[in-house]
Design a protein around this motif. Structure first.
Motif, PDB file in Angstrom:
ATOM      1  N   ALA A 191      -8.577  29.067  -1.213  1.00  0.00           N
ATOM      2  CA  ALA A 191      -8.007  28.246  -0.202  1.00  0.00           C
ATOM      3  C   ALA A 191      -8.886  27.467   0.665  1.00  0.00           C
ATOM      4  CB  ALA A 191      -7.509  29.380   0.675  1.00  0.00           C
ATOM      5  N   ILE A 192     -10.617  27.960   0.721  1.00  0.00           N
ATOM      6  CA  ILE A 192     -11.269  27.206   0.916  1.00  0.00           C
ATOM      7  C   ILE A 192     -11.465  25.393   0.190  1.00  0.00           C
ATOM      8  CG2 ILE A 192     -14.025  26.539   1.530  1.00  0.00           C
ATOM      9  CD1 ILE A 192     -13.722  29.728   2.600  1.00  0.00           C
ATOM     10  N   MET A 193     -11.148  26.068  -0.821  1.00  0.00           N
ATOM     11  CA  MET A 193     -11.335  24.720  -1.994  1.00  0.00           C
ATOM     12  C   MET A 193     -10.379  24.179  -1.633  1.00  0.00           C
ATOM     13  SD  MET A 193     -13.451  26.119  -4.994  1.00  0.00           S
ATOM     14  CE  MET A 193     -12.614  27.549  -5.270  1.00  0.00           C
ATOM     15  N   ARG A 194      -9.608  23.679  -0.712  1.00  0.00           N
ATOM     16  CA  ARG A 194      -8.313  23.075  -1.042  1.00  0.00           C
ATOM     17  C   ARG A 194      -8.212  22.791   0.403  1.00  0.00           C
ATOM     18  NH1 ARG A 194      -4.419  23.310  -4.935  1.00  0.00           N
ATOM     19  NH2 ARG A 194      -2.661  22.505  -3.616  1.00  0.00           N
ATOM     20  N   ALA A 195      -8.791  23.044   1.098  1.00  0.00           N
ATOM     21  CA  ALA A 195      -8.538  22.677   2.565  1.00  0.00           C
ATOM     22  C   ALA A 195      -8.814  20.884   3.051  1.00  0.00           C
ATOM     23  CB  ALA A 195      -9.785  23.338   3.195  1.00  0.00           C
ATOM     24  N   ARG A 196      -8.092  20.703   3.317  1.00  0.00           N
ATOM     25  CA  ARG A 196      -7.733  19.382   4.324  1.00  0.00           C
ATOM     26  C   ARG A 196      -8.559  18.702   5.561  1.00  0.00           C
ATOM     27  NH1 ARG A 196      -1.961  18.271   2.390  1.00  0.00           N
ATOM     28  NH2 ARG A 196      -1.779  19.214  -0.416  1.00  0.00           N
ATOM     29  N   GLN A 197      -8.305  19.736   6.325  1.00  0.00           N
ATOM     30  CA  GLN A 197      -8.672  19.343   8.202  1.00  0.00           C
ATOM     31  C   GLN A 197      -9.904  20.064   8.608  1.00  0.00           C
ATOM     32  OE1 GLN A 197      -5.172  19.711   8.691  1.00  0.00           O
ATOM     33  NE2 GLN A 197      -3.987  18.427   8.655  1.00  0.00           N
ATOM     34  N   ARG A 198      -9.855  21.834   7.876  1.00  0.00           N
ATOM     35  CA  ARG A 198     -10.747  22.934   9.050  1.00  0.00           C
ATOM     36  C   ARG A 198     -10.680  24.001   8.279  1.00  0.00           C
ATOM     37  NH1 ARG A 198      -7.176  23.766  14.660  1.00  0.00           N
ATOM     38  NH2 ARG A 198      -5.576  25.634  13.321  1.00  0.00           N
ATOM     39  N   ILE A 199     -11.373  24.120   8.226  1.00  0.00           N
ATOM     40  CA  ILE A 199     -12.406  25.543   7.931  1.00  0.00           C
ATOM     41  C   ILE A 199     -12.388  26.659   8.552  1.00  0.00           C
ATOM     42  CG2 ILE A 199     -12.827  26.996   6.091  1.00  0.00           C
ATOM     43  CD1 ILE A 199     -12.986  24.826   4.304  1.00  0.00           C
ATOM     44  N   TRP A 200     -12.003  27.293  10.264  1.00  0.00           N
ATOM     45  CA  TRP A 200     -12.478  27.665  11.122  1.00  0.00           C
ATOM     46  C   TRP A 200     -12.707  29.446  10.721  1.00  0.00           C
ATOM     47  CZ3 TRP A 200     -10.194  25.365  15.471  1.00  0.00           C
ATOM     48  CH2 TRP A 200     -10.657  24.119  16.433  1.00  0.00           C
ATOM     49  N   ILE A 201     -14.466  30.027  11.023  1.00  0.00           N
ATOM     50  CA  ILE A 201     -14.020  31.478  10.653  1.00  0.00           C
ATOM     51  C   ILE A 201     -15.484  31.621  11.860  1.00  0.00           C
ATOM     52  CG2 ILE A 201     -16.074  32.725   8.846  1.00  0.00           C
ATOM     53  CD1 ILE A 201     -15.988  30.501   6.400  1.00  0.00           C
ATOM     54  N   GLN A 202     -14.937  33.200  12.035  1.00  0.00           N
ATOM     55  CA  GLN A 202     -15.432  34.349  13.067  1.00  0.00           C
ATOM     56  C   GLN A 202     -15.842  35.568  11.783  1.00  0.00           C
ATOM     57  OE1 GLN A 202     -12.810  35.375  15.720  1.00  0.00           O
ATOM     58  NE2 GLN A 202     -13.741  34.009  17.024  1.00  0.00           N
ATOM     59  N   THR A 203     -17.129  35.690  11.774  1.00  0.00           N
ATOM     60  CA  THR A 203     -17.664  37.021  11.055  1.00  0.00           C
ATOM     61  C   THR A 203     -18.992  37.611  11.556  1.00  0.00           C
ATOM     62  OG1 THR A 203     -18.581  37.746   8.250  1.00  0.00           O
ATOM     63  CG2 THR A 203     -19.345  35.615   9.005  1.00  0.00           C
ATOM     64  N   PRO A 204     -18.733  38.783  11.282  1.00  0.00           N
ATOM     65  CA  PRO A 204     -20.618  39.769  12.226  1.00  0.00           C
ATOM     66  C   PRO A 204     -20.898  39.448  11.121  1.00  0.00           C
ATOM     67  CG  PRO A 204     -18.664  41.191  11.205  1.00  0.00           C
ATOM     68  CD  PRO A 204     -17.418  39.271  11.456  1.00  0.00           C
ATOM     69  N   TYR A 205     -21.504  38.969  10.141  1.00  0.00           N
ATOM     70  CA  TYR A 205     -22.197  39.229   8.415  1.00  0.00           C
ATOM     71  C   TYR A 205     -22.071  37.695   7.896  1.00  0.00           C
ATOM     72  CZ  TYR A 205     -21.947  44.310  10.676  1.00  0.00           C
ATOM     73  OH  TYR A 205     -22.050  44.999  10.930  1.00  0.00           O
ATOM     74  N   LEU A 224     -19.687  40.316  18.508  1.00  0.00           N
ATOM     75  CA  LEU A 224     -19.441  39.489  17.453  1.00  0.00           C
ATOM     76  C   LEU A 224     -18.734  39.695  16.370  1.00  0.00           C
ATOM     77  CD1 LEU A 224     -16.777  36.802  17.612  1.00  0.00           C
ATOM     78  CD2 LEU A 224     -17.958  36.104  15.458  1.00  0.00           C
ATOM     79  N   HIS A 225     -17.951  41.063  16.099  1.00  0.00           N
ATOM     80  CA  HIS A 225     -17.577  41.919  14.839  1.00  0.00           C
ATOM     81  C   HIS A 225     -16.485  41.443  14.488  1.00  0.00           C
ATOM     82  CE1 HIS A 225     -16.508  45.529  12.541  1.00  0.00           C
ATOM     83  NE2 HIS A 225     -17.794  45.944  12.364  1.00  0.00           N
ATOM     84  N   SER A 226     -15.118  40.106  14.826  1.00  0.00           N
ATOM     85  CA  SER A 226     -14.535  39.827  14.350  1.00  0.00           C
ATOM     86  C   SER A 226     -14.362  39.630  13.277  1.00  0.00           C
ATOM     87  CB  SER A 226     -13.034  38.928  15.291  1.00  0.00           C
ATOM     88  OG  SER A 226     -12.665  37.818  14.807  1.00  0.00           O
ATOM     89  N   LYS A 227     -13.168  39.632  11.914  1.00  0.00           N
ATOM     90  CA  LYS A 227     -13.330  38.889  10.489  1.00  0.00           C
ATOM     91  C   LYS A 227     -11.906  37.519  10.554  1.00  0.00           C
ATOM     92  CE  LYS A 227     -14.179  43.396  10.411  1.00  0.00           C
ATOM     93  NZ  LYS A 227     -16.057  43.394  10.794  1.00  0.00           N
ATOM     94  N   LEU A 228     -12.546  36.264  10.310  1.00  0.00           N
ATOM     95  CA  LEU A 228     -11.684  35.450  10.584  1.00  0.00           C
ATOM     96  C   LEU A 228     -11.130  34.746   9.615  1.00  0.00           C
ATOM     97  CD1 LEU A 228      -8.688  34.300  12.298  1.00  0.00           C
ATOM     98  CD2 LEU A 228      -9.882  33.412  14.183  1.00  0.00           C
ATOM     99  N   LEU A 229     -10.119  34.033   9.361  1.00  0.00           N
ATOM    100  CA  LEU A 229     -10.603  32.625   8.913  1.00  0.00           C
ATOM    101  C   LEU A 229      -8.867  31.771   9.194  1.00  0.00           C
ATOM    102  CD1 LEU A 229     -12.104  30.476   6.410  1.00  0.00           C
ATOM    103  CD2 LEU A 229     -10.225  32.034   4.176  1.00  0.00           C
ATOM    104  N   ILE A 230      -9.517  30.628   9.072  1.00  0.00           N
ATOM    105  CA  ILE A 230      -8.057  29.694   9.994  1.00  0.00           C
ATOM    106  C   ILE A 230      -8.866  28.282   8.676  1.00  0.00           C
ATOM    107  CG2 ILE A 230      -7.159  27.873  10.816  1.00  0.00           C
ATOM    108  CD1 ILE A 230      -8.123  29.904  13.701  1.00  0.00           C
ATOM    109  N   VAL A 231      -7.968  27.799   7.969  1.00  0.00           N
ATOM    110  CA  VAL A 231      -7.741  26.742   6.938  1.00  0.00           C
ATOM    111  C   VAL A 231      -6.423  25.927   7.696  1.00  0.00           C
ATOM    112  CG1 VAL A 231      -7.605  25.830   4.672  1.00  0.00           C
ATOM    113  CG2 VAL A 231      -8.525  28.291   5.286  1.00  0.00           C
ATOM    114  N   ASP A 232      -6.943  25.027   7.421  1.00  0.00           N
ATOM    115  CA  ASP A 232      -5.799  23.510   8.225  1.00  0.00           C
ATOM    116  C   ASP A 232      -4.638  24.559   9.194  1.00  0.00           C
ATOM    117  OD1 ASP A 232      -7.071  22.169   5.991  1.00  0.00           O
ATOM    118  OD2 ASP A 232      -5.564  22.617   4.798  1.00  0.00           O
TER     119      ASP A 232
END
Length: 471
Positions: free
Chosen positions: A314-328, A388-396
């Protein structure tokens, strides 16, 4: 006689070490993982053998969770869901197919998803749904503490069990190692079915210490489910002594709940050898929205690493944005390179980490990966109010990945995790707004500031990076 025994021991010990080295080589792992184990075993054989026994064995070829059982549970869902299924977004069809091929993740249409960003609201919502349960309550947590929060949940489960509701609980044996055994025994006496996942019994099962069930799943009557990053413990509700606990959890209603049920029942079958199925566990559900969910149960069994492969793709096919939250942030080379490549290509890549985590060693190891990220143009954000313990990935604008998996070796290689891939513009916009609110409470690190940190700190980061796969 003593000399003969000594020579005999040395010969047998040498054969053991060489045998382990042969096993490691024939596993055909990544050379970057194979060589360090061989070096440790040869240079420090006693310590190396102990570490390998606990952390190095490869369970990928073992059938901890039967594929046949998982396919059997999933089949009844596939038969129901193929009827009236909406068109999948064209650009995401390969990703959907990838998840179907690697872990039988069926596309589920029309779920209502409610996010929670604090432990208090999540716990109140969970307790409310449990109070309304009529048939069954399924809970699975890495940590189920015997503190005030855990006791409050236990008490309502006891009430429901006395009402005749079937209550089933899976907890991780290592994650709950500090919990008094009487806490779970008391629930069993009340008729609650409680089991430890991959019970650690020395010396026979020590290899299982490294393979833990990190999933957080709740399913009530097959109609409502919860998943995300929050365990059952006071700190998830009250925070830590040095700040708030910022986490993300989700309530799901609709067809997506069936995906969580499949994940739980698969683990339940593997743990108890009880095979549960039927319409009472997969009731008909209405459509609430236009979204599509794939519930992905990733783990160290089998050939494929579904979560790592899917998120990297998914990250390799992103066109606009990649937003990530991760504790580690302890990524594989594939994931790390994909993010750097995206940033160099002009895509908006943002990585949000805690300014202070619950582990000083993991902090230092994580920071060793940020130099190249900075150079590639990735925006690094440190969350300041607490952990911050949230796990989140936003692609486009359409894809959001939520669940229990961190962006680290342990989550992608060793742990049993569950993530949801949600294809929906409205939900993605909602989660992007939450990310933006968190970003307003972050310190955005500049390259000039970052590269001025002390040389001694850089050395400590580089040293601890060597142990990233074990953290």
């Amino acid at each position: 006689m003593q000399q003969i025994l000594t020579y005999t021991f040395l010969v047998l010990y040498s054969i053991t070490i060489l045998g382990v080295v042969v096993v490691i080589i024939t596993d055909n792992r990544n050379p970057l993982k194979t060589l360090p184990w061989i070096i440790v075993l040869l240079l420090a054989p006693v310590v190396g053998l102990v570490f390998y026994f606990f952390f190095g064995q490869n369970l990928s070829k073992k059938r901890i969770i039967s594929r046949r059982t998982r396919k059997r549970i999933t089949l009844q869902l596939e038969e129901a869901e193929h009827v009236g299924c909406p068109e999948l977004p064209g650009r995401y069809r390969p990703l959907v197919q990838l998840l179907q091929s690697t872990c039988h993740a069926v596309p589920l249409y029309g779920s209502d998803i409610v996010p929670y960003t604090d432990g208090q609201s999540k716990m109140e919502a969970l307790l409310g749904e449990i109070a309304r349960a009529r048939h069954h309550i399924h809970l699975q947590y890495y940590i189920f503490s015997d503190d005030e929060t855990g006791s409050r949940l236990r008490d309502i489960l006891v009430v429901k069990a006395r009402e005749g509701v079937r209550v089933r609980i899976l907890y991780d044996d290592v994650g709950c190692s500090r919990v008094k055994k009487e806490f779970f025994r008391g629930m069993r006496r009340e008729g609650i079915e409680v089991h430890a996942f991959l019970h650690v019994k020395f010396p026979r099962f020590t290899s299982k210490v490294n393979y833990r069930n990190h999933r957080k799943i709740a399913v009530i009557d097959g109609r409502v489910g919860f998943m995300g990053g929050m365990n059952v413990a006071d700190r998830y509700v009250r925070g830590t002594g040095w700040g708030s606990w910022r986490d993300t959890h989700f309530r799901i209603e609709g067809r997506g709940v069936a995906g969580l049920q499949i994940a739980f029942l698969s683990d339940w079958s593997a743990t108890t050898k009880q095979h549960l199925s039927g319409s009472e566990y997969f009731p008909a559900a209405r459509c609430y929205t236009e979204n599509i969910l794939q519930i992905v149960a990733g783990g160290p069994f089998g050939k494929w690493r579904a979560l790592l492969q899917a998120e990297s793709y998914a990250i390799m096919r992103a066109r606009q944005r990649i937003w990530i939250q991760t504790p580690y942030y302890l990524p594989s080379d594939v994931l790390n390179t994909a993010l750097q490549t995206a940033a160099l290509a002009g895509i908006d890549v943002r990585l949000m980490l805690p300014a202070r985590s619950d582990s000083r060693f993991i902090d230092l190891a994580s920071h060793s990966y940020l130099d190249d990220m900075m150079r590639a143009g990735v925006r690094i954000l440190f969350y300041k109010p607490g952990f911050l313990h949230s796990k989140l990935l936003i692609v486009d604008d359409m894809l959001t990945v939520i669940g229990s998996a961190n962006m680290d070796f342990r989550s992608f290689e060793h742990n049993f995790e569950v993530n949801a891939f949600c294809y929906d513009t409205a939900f993605t916009a909602r989660m992007a707004a939450i990310f933006a609110d968190d970003a307003a409470q972050c310190h955005a690190v500049t390259p000039g500031e970052w590269f001025r940190r002390p040389r001694s700190r850089r050395l400590a980061e580089s040293f601890l990076r060597l142990f990233s796969p074990l953290m």
